[in-house]
Design an enzyme around this catalytic site. Structure first.
Site, PDB file in Angstrom:
ATOM      1  N   ASP A 109     -46.918  -6.823  37.097  1.00 60.60           N
ATOM      2  CA  ASP A 109     -47.454  -8.191  37.211  1.00 60.60           C
ATOM      3  C   ASP A 109     -48.445  -8.352  38.352  1.00 60.60           C
ATOM      4  O   ASP A 109     -48.552  -9.430  38.946  1.00 60.60           O
ATOM      5  CB  ASP A 109     -46.307  -9.212  37.366  1.00 60.60           C
ATOM      6  CG  ASP A 109     -45.312  -9.115  36.222  1.00 60.60           C
ATOM      7  OD1 ASP A 109     -45.736  -8.768  35.101  1.00 60.60           O
ATOM      8  OD2 ASP A 109     -44.122  -9.364  36.445  1.00 60.60           O
ATOM      9  N   LYS A 169     -53.093  -6.852  36.209  1.00 57.61           N
ATOM     10  CA  LYS A 169     -53.850  -5.793  35.529  1.00 57.61           C
ATOM     11  C   LYS A 169     -54.672  -6.352  34.378  1.00 57.61           C
ATOM     12  O   LYS A 169     -55.840  -6.014  34.195  1.00 57.61           O
ATOM     13  CB  LYS A 169     -52.878  -4.719  34.991  1.00 57.61           C
ATOM     14  CG  LYS A 169     -52.066  -4.038  36.078  1.00 57.61           C
ATOM     15  CD  LYS A 169     -50.996  -3.126  35.505  1.00 57.61           C
ATOM     16  CE  LYS A 169     -49.881  -3.847  34.798  1.00 57.61           C
ATOM     17  NZ  LYS A 169     -49.013  -4.672  35.654  1.00 57.61           N
ATOM     18  N   GLY A 198     -46.404  -7.926  29.984  1.00 58.56           N
ATOM     19  CA  GLY A 198     -46.986  -9.250  29.703  1.00 58.56           C
ATOM     20  C   GLY A 198     -48.224  -9.391  30.558  1.00 58.56           C
ATOM     21  O   GLY A 198     -48.128  -9.469  31.784  1.00 58.56           O
ATOM     22  N   HIS A 199     -49.393  -9.355  29.933  1.00 58.44           N
ATOM     23  CA  HIS A 199     -50.654  -9.376  30.673  1.00 58.44           C
ATOM     24  C   HIS A 199     -51.362 -10.699  30.410  1.00 58.44           C
ATOM     25  O   HIS A 199     -51.736 -10.997  29.273  1.00 58.44           O
ATOM     26  CB  HIS A 199     -51.533  -8.184  30.266  1.00 58.44           C
ATOM     27  CG  HIS A 199     -50.923  -6.861  30.632  1.00 58.44           C
ATOM     28  ND1 HIS A 199     -51.515  -5.657  30.349  1.00 58.44           N
ATOM     29  CD2 HIS A 199     -49.760  -6.562  31.270  1.00 58.44           C
ATOM     30  CE1 HIS A 199     -50.745  -4.676  30.807  1.00 58.44           C
ATOM     31  NE2 HIS A 199     -49.665  -5.201  31.359  1.00 58.44           N
ATOM     32  N   GLN A 231     -46.919  -2.309  33.513  1.00 55.04           N
ATOM     33  CA  GLN A 231     -45.881  -2.177  34.541  1.00 55.04           C
ATOM     34  C   GLN A 231     -46.482  -1.713  35.873  1.00 55.04           C
ATOM     35  O   GLN A 231     -47.650  -1.910  36.110  1.00 55.04           O
ATOM     36  CB  GLN A 231     -44.784  -1.239  34.046  1.00 55.04           C
ATOM     37  CG  GLN A 231     -44.309  -1.718  32.706  1.00 55.04           C
ATOM     38  CD  GLN A 231     -43.551  -0.710  31.921  1.00 55.04           C
ATOM     39  OE1 GLN A 231     -43.643   0.467  32.150  1.00 55.04           O
ATOM     40  NE2 GLN A 231     -42.802  -1.199  30.972  1.00 55.04           N
TER      41      GLN A 231
HETATM   42  P1  GDP Z   1     -50.120  -8.085  34.692  1.00 53.71           P
HETATM   43  O1  GDP Z   1     -48.850  -7.864  33.975  1.00 53.71           O
HETATM   44  O2  GDP Z   1     -50.359  -7.080  35.767  1.00 53.71           O
HETATM   45  O3  GDP Z   1     -51.307  -8.216  33.782  1.00 53.71           O
HETATM   46  O4  GDP Z   1     -49.947  -9.489  35.454  1.00 53.71           O
HETATM   47  P2  GDP Z   1     -49.304 -10.839  34.848  1.00 53.71           P
HETATM   48  O5  GDP Z   1     -50.263 -11.441  33.913  1.00 53.71           O
HETATM   49  O6  GDP Z   1     -47.928 -10.604  34.374  1.00 53.71           O
HETATM   50  O7  GDP Z   1     -49.154 -11.695  36.173  1.00 53.71           O
HETATM   51  C1  GDP Z   1     -50.257 -11.952  36.987  1.00 53.71           C
HETATM   52  C2  GDP Z   1     -50.418 -13.458  37.114  1.00 53.71           C
HETATM   53  O8  GDP Z   1     -51.362 -13.719  38.139  1.00 53.71           O
HETATM   54  C3  GDP Z   1     -50.999 -14.130  35.874  1.00 53.71           C
HETATM   55  O9  GDP Z   1     -50.460 -15.412  35.770  1.00 53.71           O
HETATM   56  C4  GDP Z   1     -52.496 -14.210  36.175  1.00 53.71           C
HETATM   57  O10 GDP Z   1     -53.152 -15.279  35.489  1.00 53.71           O
HETATM   58  C5  GDP Z   1     -52.457 -14.475  37.624  1.00 53.71           C
HETATM   59  N1  GDP Z   1     -53.608 -14.013  38.423  1.00 53.71           N
HETATM   60  C6  GDP Z   1     -54.281 -12.833  38.357  1.00 53.71           C
HETATM   61  N2  GDP Z   1     -55.180 -12.758  39.355  1.00 53.71           N
HETATM   62  C7  GDP Z   1     -55.061 -13.911  40.059  1.00 53.71           C
HETATM   63  C8  GDP Z   1     -55.690 -14.401  41.241  1.00 53.71           C
HETATM   64  O11 GDP Z   1     -56.540 -13.763  41.851  1.00 53.71           O
HETATM   65  N3  GDP Z   1     -55.287 -15.643  41.680  1.00 53.71           N
HETATM   66  C9  GDP Z   1     -54.325 -16.376  41.038  1.00 53.71           C
HETATM   67  N4  GDP Z   1     -53.981 -17.560  41.534  1.00 53.71           N
HETATM   68  N5  GDP Z   1     -53.709 -15.917  39.943  1.00 53.71           N
HETATM   69  C10 GDP Z   1     -54.072 -14.698  39.465  1.00 53.71           C
HETATM   70  P1  IMO Z   2     -46.363  -5.730  33.203  1.00 51.29           P
HETATM   71  O1  IMO Z   2     -47.187  -4.772  32.383  1.00 51.29           O
HETATM   72  C1  IMO Z   2     -42.800  -6.514  35.588  1.00 51.29           C
HETATM   73  C2  IMO Z   2     -39.159  -4.338  34.558  1.00 51.29           C
HETATM   74  C3  IMO Z   2     -38.037  -5.236  34.057  1.00 51.29           C
HETATM   75  C4  IMO Z   2     -36.834  -4.453  34.563  1.00 51.29           C
HETATM   76  C5  IMO Z   2     -37.270  -2.997  34.366  1.00 51.29           C
HETATM   77  C6  IMO Z   2     -36.754  -2.375  33.087  1.00 51.29           C
HETATM   78  O2  IMO Z   2     -46.438  -7.124  32.763  1.00 51.29           O
HETATM   79  O3  IMO Z   2     -46.646  -5.524  34.650  1.00 51.29           O
HETATM   80  P2  IMO Z   2     -37.460  -2.704  30.550  1.00 51.29           P
HETATM   81  O4  IMO Z   2     -37.449  -3.910  29.661  1.00 51.29           O
HETATM   82  O5  IMO Z   2     -38.820  -2.125  30.745  1.00 51.29           O
HETATM   83  O6  IMO Z   2     -36.449  -1.665  30.163  1.00 51.29           O
HETATM   84  O7  IMO Z   2     -36.967  -3.252  31.985  1.00 51.29           O
HETATM   85  O8  IMO Z   2     -38.685  -3.027  34.352  1.00 51.29           O
HETATM   86  N1  IMO Z   2     -40.448  -4.477  33.836  1.00 51.29           N
HETATM   87  C7  IMO Z   2     -41.492  -5.169  34.303  1.00 51.29           C
HETATM   88  N2  IMO Z   2     -41.602  -5.943  35.407  1.00 51.29           N
HETATM   89  N3  IMO Z   2     -43.864  -6.344  34.778  1.00 51.29           N
HETATM   90  C8  IMO Z   2     -43.778  -5.554  33.682  1.00 51.29           C
HETATM   91  O9  IMO Z   2     -44.840  -5.262  32.907  1.00 51.29           O
HETATM   92  C9  IMO Z   2     -42.531  -4.956  33.382  1.00 51.29           C
HETATM   93  N4  IMO Z   2     -42.081  -4.167  32.385  1.00 51.29           N
HETATM   94  C10 IMO Z   2     -40.812  -3.862  32.689  1.00 51.29           C
HETATM   95  O10 IMO Z   2     -38.105  -6.515  34.624  1.00 51.29           O
HETATM   96  O11 IMO Z   2     -36.678  -4.657  35.950  1.00 51.29           O
HETATM   97 MG    MG Z   3     -47.052  -8.865  33.576  1.00 51.40          MG
END
Ligand code: GDP
Ligand code: IMO
Ligand code: MG
Length: 428
Positions: free
Chosen positions: A13, A16, A40-41, A222
């Site tokens: 999270d 990416k 979840g991106h 991840q």
């Molecule tokens: P990912 O799994 O690495 O793609 O990240 P996620 O989407 O799960 O979580 C990142 C969160 O940060 C999302 O809600 C994005 O919209 C948000 N985000 C990404 N870059 C920025 C930033 O520079 N500032 C803020 N406020 N939010 C950001």
């Molecule tokens: P993105 O791509 C954050 C974590 C779960 C748990 C562990 C194992 O959005 O960054 P699983 O369901 O994979 O067997 O769970 O890994 N986990 C993540 N945490 N971002 C993710 O993906 C994750 N994918 C798995 O919360 O701790």
């Molecule tokens: Mg994510």
């Protein structure tokens, strides 16, 4: 510059998806290489806000998007994502899915939940999507690949064998109801009919593109600290290939020699979802404040994310592990209202100062953060588009992280929208 890998440097999270969306237009192919719909991106661009779980974040740029052989695919989830994108005006005709990708089957989420229950206090805190059990079956040579769904007779034969085995596991080990063959067969044949136009040998597409000199972005899922080998085992994810840079080439079926660069994505602080050690975690009001400022709730499960200050020990470890030549630092704006911002620069374990990320679970769990305090900037950064526009204290904070990690920031995120970023040096 054939292939650039974008990896998560923390526990996932990091942003990416957002960074891939930002740079995607300068590449010809964007490919996911690991994990499944546990990822979840989030992408926020001119078409709105999207949560992608399987489809690469390049889909908005009309580039070729690939779901590689290293990804486990839940067909119903993929169909849902394709339909959601199409309904919102996003063309998915340039999406291709590897025929070698493993399939998430109905027993996988059931086993995921039942296994967590059996573990009790030792539960991993998985996303519950069945992704771990799907990778376990892949390694156990008990999986089905997308190509296995194509031919009705051979699919039936394979399913009869695997389902028979799994029903014994479901009923005898987990005390769950058995799954019905006819229903599973019919459902997955329907999925196949819908997905067939997307399924192909994607490693061939990637290899041909590299031969032409095209640029490929390999989108990690991840984070490195969740890696099976190098992460905080056993509180990790089960992706094979690894979500680190080392898994990228294998997960799309290209040579590792075609990867020319690795960019690490780091949040300006630290988060983690699920269980497992997190030395810089803030408990209580401070952590709650960071969570609320950053709206830190999981994109896939909605769970509150555990929050803490930036952990430079873990950060440096993942820089070295992945060979990151630069980073993108996201969410700097979330720190805009903090009077003091802390960085964990070392750990104290058993009375000793430790500067390298330990391998032992017990040591990481016992690690106490050694803090360095920096003054906050107490002003909004979201409007900044050049590094020099940032308040002096924000510049110092970014510079300190760069120096602790030993890698420069190419991009600094100051908001979730595509243009809310400072491009210090273009990645592509
Ligand atoms: P990912 O799994 O690495 O793609 O990240 P996620 O989407 O799960 O979580 C990142 C969160 O940060 C999302 O809600 C994005 O919209 C948000 N985000 C990404 N870059 C920025 C930033 O520079 N500032 C803020 N406020 N939010 C950001
Ligand atoms: P993105 O791509 C954050 C974590 C779960 C748990 C562990 C194992 O959005 O960054 P699983 O369901 O994979 O067997 O769970 O890994 N986990 C993540 N945490 N971002 C993710 O993906 C994750 N994918 C798995 O919360 O701790
Ligand atoms: Mg994510």
């Amino acid at each position: 510059m054939p292939a650039v890998v974008v990896i998560g440097g923390q526990w996932g999270d990091e942003g990416k998806g957002r960074i891939v969306d930002l740079i995607a237009r300068k590449a010809q192919i964007i490919a996911r290489y690991s994990a499944g719909h546990n990822a979840g991106h989030t992408v926020v661009n001119d078409l709105g806000k999207f949560a992608l779980h399987l489809v690469p974040a390049g889909i908005f740029s009309e580039m070729i998007c690939v779901i590689g052989n290293g990804v486990v695919v839940d067909p119903a989830e993929l169909i849902h994502e394709i339909e959601m994108l199409e309904a919102r005006g996003v063309n998915t005709q340039r999406l291709f899915v590897s025929d070698r990708a493993q399939v998430v089957m109905p027993w996988h989420p059931i086993i995921d939940a039942a296994d967590e229950e059996l573990r009790g206090a030792h539960a991993v805190g998985t996303t519950g999507k069945g992704v771990g059990p799907a990778f376990i079956d892949k390694v156990a040579r008990m999986g089905l690949r997308l190509s296995d769904l194509a031919d009705a007779a051979s699919f039936a034969e394979r399913l009869r064998f695997v389902l028979g085995y799994k029903n014994r596991v479901l009923t005898q080990l987990y005390n769950r109801a058995p799954l019905d063959f006819d229903d599973t067969f019919a459902r997955y044949r329907e999925h196949w009919a819908r997905l067939e136009p997307y399924v192909t040998d994607t490693s061939h597409i990637c290899q041909e593109a590299i031969g032409r000199g095209d640029r490929i972005v390999l989108e990690g899922a991840q984070g490195s600290l969740l890696d099976l080998d190098m992460g905080t085992y056993d509180y990790v994810t089960s992706s094979v290939p690894s979500s680190t840079a080392a898994g990228a080439a294998l997960g799309v079926g290209i040579s590792p020699l075609d990867v020319s660069r690795v960019v690490g994505i780091y949040k300006a602080y630290q988060t983690r979802v699920g269980n497992g050690p997190m030395p810089s975690e803030l408990r209580g009001a401070e952590g709650d404040r960071l969570r609320e400022c950053g709206q830190e709730y999981g994109t896939t499960t909605g769970r509150p994310r555990r929050c803490g200050w930036f952990d430079a020990v873990a950060g440096r470890y993942s820089i070295e592990l992945n060979g990151c030549s630069s980073i993108a630092l996201t969410r700097l704006d979330v720190l805009d209202t903090f009077e003091t911002i802390r960085i964990c620069v070392a750990y104290e374990i058993g009375g000793r100062r430790v500067e390298r990320f330990p391998s032992s679970h017990a040591a990481i769990a016992a690690a106490q953060p050694v803090w360095e305090d920096l003054p906050g900037w107490l002003s909004q950064t979201t409007g900044c588009r050049r590094f020099e526009d940032l308040p002096a204290a924000a510049m110092s904070y970014v510079r300190r992280i760069e120096s602790l990690l030993g890698a420069p920031a190419d991009i600094v995120g100051v908001g979730p929208e595509r243009n809310e970023a400072i491009i210090v040096s273009p990645i592509l």
